[in-house]
Design an enzyme around this catalytic site. Structure first.
Site, short mmCIF file in Angstrom:
data_model
loop_
_atom_site.label_atom_id
_atom_site.label_comp_id
_atom_site.label_asym_id
_atom_site.label_seq_id
_atom_site.Cartn_x
_atom_site.Cartn_y
_atom_site.Cartn_z
N LYS A 223 11.19 58.75 -12.82
CA LYS A 223 9.87 59.37 -12.71
C LYS A 223 9.45 59.53 -11.26
CE LYS A 223 8.48 58.71 -17.40
NZ LYS A 223 7.71 58.02 -18.43
N ARG A 262 13.53 52.52 -21.69
CA ARG A 262 13.99 53.90 -21.92
C ARG A 262 14.54 54.47 -20.62
NH1 ARG A 262 12.22 59.06 -21.32
NH2 ARG A 262 12.66 60.54 -23.01
N1 PMM Z 1 8.75 59.53 -20.89
C1 PMM Z 1 9.23 60.76 -21.06
C2 PMM Z 1 9.57 61.24 -22.34
N2 PMM Z 1 9.44 60.45 -23.42
N3 PMM Z 1 8.85 58.40 -24.37
C3 PMM Z 1 8.36 57.17 -24.24
N4 PMM Z 1 8.22 56.38 -25.34
N5 PMM Z 1 8.01 56.65 -23.03
C4 PMM Z 1 8.11 57.38 -21.88
O1 PMM Z 1 7.76 56.87 -20.81
C5 PMM Z 1 8.61 58.71 -21.99
C6 PMM Z 1 8.97 59.19 -23.27
C7 PMM Z 1 9.39 61.65 -19.87
O2 PMM Z 1 10.64 61.49 -19.29
P1 PMM Z 1 11.88 62.49 -19.51
O3 PMM Z 1 11.40 63.89 -19.34
O4 PMM Z 1 12.86 62.09 -18.51
O5 PMM Z 1 12.44 62.27 -20.89
#
Ligand code: PMM
Length: 284
Positions: A223, A262
């Protein structure tokens, strides 16, 4: 991973958090934009993450990068469902990263066992109903609004207290819709209507979330608040080069004993968890 076939959520090993590996089937995610937009490439990547030990594979068809435009429901289904089907038997739990009840329900029918809703039930009023009806795991993330203007909502009196209170309201709404407590995982939602400074404060106060007596999942991977960590010239490093800083955050998360982390890069996350395990078990 040790998980009874009939449990609602995967069982956290005693010595480390569960590792959730990300497969974004999107043309525009900030973190791996477009690399796995093709279903076959996404399935291959998911299998690699399982081979590296990922306990959960999180499959998403909507980019949540700040300012992103939403796909239609048909586009999202066409992206996500073939990948869920292709990975359903791969040996990990499958979660579907969606804010749409229709996508969640189809994904569960296709083999997903966890609904990861970054809006925590707020974007689609049917989401909690579907979670209740399917009995799938339900990740309730703190959320204040869609990506196009979420950063304008990053205003808090006390970010930890405010996020905990709003998250408790989201959990309460899920319970009211018939979701059982055993299904629910909470997530502070780093980067979603939060500034970089606010993300750091939340990471410093993870115990406030753990006091809610629900499993805690945290997603910091790649991020933008990590963009300048270790940067040689002070400028932002590209998302795919943020895995060093992500692994450092994973050390913090493993030390805090969160339920799950994650991440995009599974191997460096396991290395981070191993460091914490060895330090904890060191004698002499
Ligand atoms: N961040 C992203 C997408 N999905 N789901 C959860 N539960 N927690 C998060 O912090 C989260 C998520 C955004 O990141 P990405 O675009 O790299 O998937």
């Amino acid at each position: 991973m040790t998980a009874a076939a009939n449990s609602v959520l995967p069982h956290r090993p005693a010595d480390r958090p569960l590792v959730m590996g990300v497969v974004n089937v999107t043309p525009d995610s900030f973190s791996d934009g477009g690399r796995y937009f093709d279903a076959a490439a996404a399935i291959t990547h998911g299998r690699e993450l399982v081979a590296q030990g990922a306990d959960i594979i999180d499959i998403g068809g909507e980019s949540t990068r700040p300012g992103a435009q939403r796909p239609t429901v048909q586009e999202e289904l066409a992206r996500v469902i073939p990948v869920v089907e292709g990975l359903a038997e791969a040996g990990a739990w499958i979660s579907v990263d969606t804010m749409r009840a229709e996508v969640a329900e189809s994904a569960v029918a296709a083999g997903a066992r966890i609904i990861n809703d970054v809006s925590g039930g707020l974007a689609d009023p049917q989401m909690a109903v579907v979670a209740a009806r399917t009995g799938a795991g339900f990740v309730v993330m703190h959320w204040r609004g869609h990506s196009h203007d979420m950063q304008s909502r990053a205003i808090y009196d006390d970010v930890t207290a405010d996020v905990c209170r709003e998250l408790a309201d989201q959990v309460g709404a899920a319970l009211d819709a018939g979701v059982s407590r055993e299904q629910i995982v909470i997530d502070p939602g780093l980067g979603f209507a939060k500034t970089a400074d606010q993300n750091w404060v939340l990471l410093q106060h993870l115990s406030a979330f753990q006091q809610m007596q629900l499993p805690v999942l945290v997603g910091a991977s790649r991020k933008s608040f990590l963009a300048r960590m270790g940067s040689p010239d002070g400028g932002p490093v590209p998302a795919e080069q943020r895995d060093f800083a992500t692994a450092a955050v994973s050390v913090v998360l493993a030390q805090a004993q969160v339920w799950a982390i994650r991440v995009h890069d599974v191997r460096s996350t396991f290395a981070a968890c191993d460091v914490v395990t060895h330090l904890r078990e060191a004698r002499g």
